[in-house]
Design a protein around this motif. Sequence first.
Motif: not given
Length: 414
Positions: A11, A14-15, A18-19, A32, A35-36, A38-39
């Motif tokens: 997590e 991923v954050q 994303l940032d 959204e 983010r998905n 990248i996850a």
Amino acid sequence: MESITLTNDQEKEVQRQLDLYMTGAADVIPPEELRNKIAKSVTSGKPLNIKLGLDPSAPDVHLGHTVVLNKLRQFQENGHIIQLVIGDFTGKIGDPTGKSQARKQLTDEEVQHNAKTYFEQFGKVLDQDKVELHCNSKWLKTLNLEDVIELAGKITVARLMERDDFEERIAMQKPISLHEFFYPLMQGYDSVILESDIELGGTDQHFNVLMGRHFQERYKKEKQVVILMPLLEGLDGVEKMSKSKNNYIGIDEHPNDMYGKTMSLPDSLMKTYIHLATDLEPAEKKQMEKDLESGKLHPRDAKMILAGTIVRMYHGRKAADAAEQHFKRVFQQNSLPEDMKTVIWDGEKPVPLIELLVTIGLFSSKSEARRMIQNGGVKVNGEKTDALHTVITAEDGMTIQVGKRKFVQLRVNG
């Protein structure tokens, strides 16, 4: 949207990514889904395909191009695959974006030359060994008429007419050739073939890059995410950076020219260039912005940091230090540059200044020389000369200065 279970460490990763990717972006469509993606990459270990399409209409790369390239580098540094797509086929059509008339269609030779030059210069920003280089003629040339009709059948004329430039041209009763409609279709088809996860572009490419999402969906592929980066304003502080507008800083320019041009930036562009055109750490950028706002950092000093950073990024630290010393010596201490160009003069010694300026190559035409003289931009032996009909006597060692950065010393024969 598929739900993905992450560990605490996953997590955080991923954050973090994303940032990083969203910082500085003008728009992410849709966030959204980014983010998905990248996850899924973090949990599977499979890198994402990051696409940038290039229409090789001009071979010189400037700082405006590097806004997107710097974002690509962030993805590359996190192990993702960079897909550089050279539009050697679409380049023959020409991107109609922002154009009030059809673009000149390029020849095969022009496209290949420009593409080679682009890739060589991109190596100053990206690790070329970790870049997939694609030419879209590989798949677009193989399409037969039936394939083209199938592709065209997957989008409506009304959707294509949403392009601002097409609407404007119709309103002005300017012609639109049928082949121009195929540019966004083919750019979107590139994403289908490459199965791109993310496509980058400037904000002026909004319509084109969304075509990738549209056609991937119509061909039952997973849709790419679009990241749009701001357009970098040029040295005039008004228009976007462009060689045709002569408001650009080329990444292959001499370090002294690059440094001097940066120092000529309007103060209003300082924050923009710090954030979009440098590789400084986010904390450094924020601190510079804070110090500029508080008055702790003078704009001139901030420009020197910015100029040194930009030269260092493309020419190295040693060149950046030398460019700074050159600038201080020439522009702050009003002395002449040590590496001033020498020109041999073997023409008439009493010579009209305009004729001399054109003959030694400082201007390509007499009209250009005339305008610069009228604007007070020509100095002979350090003295401003603004009379159009000035006749000077060419002397050995005479120095001629045009603008702030061009210096020539005459060596007179005879």
